[in-house]
Design an enzyme around this catalytic site. Structure first.
Site, PDB file in Angstrom:
ATOM      1  N   SER A 123      -5.246  -5.816  -2.121  1.00 41.02           N
ATOM      2  CA  SER A 123      -3.850  -5.455  -1.858  1.00 41.02           C
ATOM      3  C   SER A 123      -3.779  -4.449  -0.727  1.00 41.02           C
ATOM      4  CB  SER A 123      -3.215  -4.846  -3.110  1.00 41.02           C
ATOM      5  OG  SER A 123      -3.751  -3.543  -3.363  1.00 41.02           O
ATOM      6  N   ASP A 124      -2.647  -4.449  -0.025  1.00 43.41           N
ATOM      7  CA  ASP A 124      -2.340  -3.271   0.784  1.00 43.41           C
ATOM      8  C   ASP A 124      -2.134  -2.118  -0.186  1.00 43.41           C
ATOM      9  OD1 ASP A 124      -1.698  -1.575   2.895  1.00 43.41           O
ATOM     10  OD2 ASP A 124      -0.416  -3.035   3.877  1.00 43.41           O
ATOM     11  N   TRP A 125      -2.083  -0.906   0.341  1.00 44.20           N
ATOM     12  CA  TRP A 125      -2.122   0.273  -0.513  1.00 44.20           C
ATOM     13  C   TRP A 125      -0.835   0.374  -1.343  1.00 44.20           C
ATOM     14  CZ3 TRP A 125      -6.309  -0.957   1.228  1.00 44.20           C
ATOM     15  CH2 TRP A 125      -7.456  -0.163   1.219  1.00 44.20           C
TER      16      TRP A 125
END
Length: 827
Positions: free
Chosen positions: A318-320
């Site tokens: 995932s992106d953050w």
């Protein structure tokens, strides 16, 4: 992986929307220019129920000598090679080792492999926990920004941005940049480098466009391919991001990019396909929604396209804080970063929650094994199990802690390629009366803050979130600290001293009267202007990531006009993250030359000086179109929205992105995509198009079927199949330097599909670079594959060749055709 459960509603929704849209490229009216329309939609969530699972099979294509050789990421094919690397054996070996590794893992340990330890809970921006006592079973992985260097670290190189790498149109330089970035990450003990970024510059104002490779899918795909081959040759795991449709920063976590299936395949997904063909170890899903479903729990994108159709063997992170549920593990997400649901919350969707979902039968344990295997296989694929792989030796969040920062210098002589790329990416847009190169001018004046250093050094603003001197990168997580930054003032002064040139400067952008007066009588007046952008968590002068407009910052247009009013040899240098509207001054008779320098990294001043004085003959080409007015672009920022809204962003322009729209709607740009001048001239002759013969084939039946007009089959790895991507036609021609000095040119190949299939008028499908001495010529070749000659059939869900004749143009931009030919495919 195969999902076997009640059909997931968002998958149906996505297909219905794709089928309902008209064929992209078929529009006949001018694009809308309204950027303030706001529409909202609801989020489609994933049902919590019991799912079955079977792992995607590992592709095992047969190696083809001299065409498709078995390849290790540490030894990729040479640049400009016609070889298509086969990473299947390398992945197979890595998978076996990973399966052996997790054989004695507990369920909690398997879940931990895909669960970050939380924001600021480790030395890197992302960290996984050690498995076993002191990592006895598996070490912690360090994941670190950025796509142009190592964020938050010292003794590192601030490389040119992605957009500048693309502007070179030079595969060797792009590959070398990737290699050196990979080596620096490894030297700092980084396992996974969070780049390259390959979102398309659909919206000219898009805040992070400068991190990527421009507005065309082919150029972006090839730049991503070369960057990843280079990075992973250097030993670091590359991470292709952001999957997918993250083309604006406004409301990036609350917007649904609504994209039809054909546009998705031909434009936005293509660079990720090329990344997977380069053997990329990891992919990062994006913040936004796609057709109503969050990217990081989107089964259609992660499972059906990336893991099935593209045959991706690595892992998706995932992106953050872009994970939205534990069930996202079943829709394709393998790793959640930085691990906590919100920063420092102490909670996570994975970890113990993932274990619980396995224990209660919601998610099969086989899926847990699969995600752990994928992640650990990436580690083995890059040989990071070797005993000499460095441990992390810096502390991203505590750089002053001497106990956790060893200050390892990884720069080597990488400044040389930074300087070269900076020069090679500079685009000469105008040069009247041979104003450039400068030839020992008697006197010059440098005007504008962009000519000089920042007031208190190059790292004045956190994450580069501001600019008061030379602009060398945008802002946000895609940055690195400058170990040093050379300004044009410093570099040009050194040259002026050598040439005995009198030099003066004024770095005040707003004192236009003084600037104009200082330009009087000077042999040349160099005006430096800029425009900046970045990520949405930083706002600079009212620009919240995306640019408010496409005008120069800091009074730039007025500064140019004031100087041009007083000096008949005004040379404009532009450092910009993307296109600007230059109409206020571009036709001014006293503006004799314009150099478009982009955002070139730490050697910015030296790079532009090399071009100004002719030590480097300009060879950069625009990776996007510069329009005459902002409304000429086919896509615009969608603004507005309330805190609880999900903003709808319809990609109604379809395939007509950037130059494709200008061609489709017959709009005249100021400077077209691919444009760039030189200090010499090039002549093109002797076009020859020939079908490749004598190649062995392991898929003759599929090749014959494609030639007969059938679409590619729905199968594992179907879009990455070797038979689809191996050379089918060779296009050769000769390039002669008919001018007075040595120089390089960028031949570009465009295809013109039959009108019946609804493609834009011109499609970039090949390019190369060639350097030629005056009076000499070189033979140049560009290969075309079946994939290059195909379009995406949304009904058959495969790649199909068009019926009819395909036009072929060789030129120096999207609108400067030098040679023309045709291809007719026979069954």
């Amino acid at each position: 992986m195969r999902l076997r459960a009640p059909i997931i509603p968002f998958l149906i929704l996505g297909l219905q929307r794709a089928a309902a849209q008209e064929a992209p490229g078929a529009a006949t009216t001018a694009p809308t220019t309204d950027t303030a329309i706001v529409s909202t939609e609801s989020v489609v969530t994933v049902p919590i129920t019991q799912y079955s699972f079977s792992a995607f099979p590992q592709p095992s294509p047969a190696a083809v000598p001299n065409v498709f050789p078995q390849t290790d990421p540490r030894t990729p094919p040479p640049v400009d090679s016609s070889l298509v690397p086969d990473f299947a054996q390398a992945w197979a070996g890595a998978y076996q080792e990973a399966k052996n590794k997790i054989a004695n893992f507990t369920m909690d340990e398997k879940a931990s492999v895909g669960t970050g330890v939380g924001w600021m809970a480790g030395r890197c921006v992302g960290n996984t926990p050690e498995i076993g006592v002191n990592g006895s079973k598996f070490p912690s992985l360090c994941l670190e920004d950025s796509p142009l260097g190592i964020r938050f670290a010292d003794f590192v190189t601030a490389f040119p941005t992605g957009i500048n790498a693309a502007a070179t149109w030079n595969r060797k330089l792009i590959r070398r940049r990737g290699l050196f970035m990979g080596r620096e990450h490894v030297g700092k003990g980084v396992n996974v480098a969070l780049g390259p970024m390959m979102n398309i510059g659909r919206v000219a104002q898009g805040g992070r466009n400068w991190e990527g490779f421009g507005a065309d899918p082919y150029l972006t795909g090839e730049a991503a391919y070369e960057t990843i081959l280079g990075m992973q040759e250097g030993g670091v795991q590359a991470c292709a991001k952001h999957l997918i449709n993250n083309e604006q920063e406004h409301f990036r976590t609350q917007e649904s990019s609504d994209v039809d299936d054909r546009t998705q395949h031909e434009i936005y997904a293509h660079p990720f396909l090329r990344s997977i063909m380069a053997g990329v170890a990891s992919i990062m899903c994006s913040y936004n929604l796609i057709n109503g479903t969050y990217a990081c729990e989107n089964d259609k994108i992660m499972n059906d396209i990336v893991k099935r159709e593209y045959g991706f063997q690595g892992y998706i992170m995932s992106d953050w804080s872009a994970t939205h549920s534990t069930i996202s593990a079943i829709t394709g997400l393998d790793m959640t970063m930085p691990g906590d649901i919100t920063f420092q919350s102490g909670t996570t969707y994975f970890g113990a929650n993932l274990t619980a979902y396995v224990q209660n039968g919601t998610i099969p344990e086989e899926r847990l094994d699969d995600l752990a295997t994928r992640i650990i296989a990436g580690w083995y694929l890059l040989h990071q199990d070797a005993g000499n792989f460095p441990t992390t030796n810096f502390d991203a969040f505590n750089p002053a802690n001497e106990d956790t920062n060893e200050h390892i210098d990884v720069q080597e002589d990488h400044y040389k390629v930074v300087r070269e790329i900076g020069a090679a990416s500079t685009v000469l847009l105008k040069n009247v009366g041979e104003a450039l190169p400068l030839k020992k001018p008697r006197s010059i004046v440098l005007v504008g803050s962009d000519a000089g250093p920042g007031r208190i050094g190059p790292n004045e603003f956190p994450d580069q979130g501001g600019v008061d001197g030379i602009l060398a990168m945008g802002w946000g997580s895609g940055t690195a600290n400058f170990t040093y930054l050379i300004s044009p003032l410093e570099a040009i002064q050194q040259r002026a001293r050598k040439d005995r040139t009198s030099i003066s400067w004024i770095l005040d952008d707003w004192n236009t009267d003084r600037a104009g007066n200082m330009a009087i009588g000077r042999s040349a007046a160099l005006v430096f202007i800029s425009s900046d952008s970045g990520e949405e968590y930083i706002t600079v002068d009212g620009n919240t990531g995306d640019r408010k407009n496409l005008t120069a910052w800091n009074n730039g247009d007025n500064l140019v006009l004031a100087v041009a009013a007083q000096n008949n040899n005004t040379i404009v240098v532009v450092h910009s993250v993307g296109p600007l509207i230059v109409e206020p001054w571009i036709d001014h008779p006293n503006v004799t030359a314009v150099l478009w320098a982009g955002v070139p990294g730490q050697e910015a001043g030296n790079s532009i000086t090399d071009v100004l004085y002719g030590d480097w003959n300009p060879s950069g080409r625009l990776p996007y179109t510069i329009a005459k007015q902002e409304s000429d672009y086919s896509a615009h920022l969608i603004l507005g929205g309330q805190p609880t809204d999900v903003l709808s962003i319809p990609y109604t322009e379809g395939l007509n992105v950037d130059y494709r729209a200008f061609d489709a709607f017959n709009i005249t740009p100021r400077f077209e995509f691919g444009f760039g001048l030189s200090y010499t001239n090039f002549t093109y002759t002797n076009l020859h198009i020939a079908k490749v013969s004598g190649q062995a084939s392991t898929d003759a039946a599929l090749e014959k079927s494609w030639a007969a007009g059938d679409a590619t089959p729905i199968a594992q790895g179907s879009s990455a199949a070797i038979w689809l991507h191996r050379p089918l036609y060779n296009v050769t021609f000769e390039v002669e330097n008919s001018g007075p000095v040595w120089g390089g040119d960028i031949p570009q190949l465009y295809l013109h599909m039959p009108p019946s299939i609804g493609e834009p008028p011109s499609l970039l499908k090949g390019f190369t670079n060639v350097e030629v001495l005056p009076g000499h010529k070189k033979k140049v070749g560009i290969a075309l594959s079946r994939y290059d000659l195909s379009y995406w059939d949304t009904v058959a869900q495969g790649w199909r060749r068009p019926n009819g004749t395909i036009g072929v143009t060789i030129g120096t931009s999207s609108r400067d055709a030098r040679l023309n030919g045709n291809i007719t495919i026979a069954a």
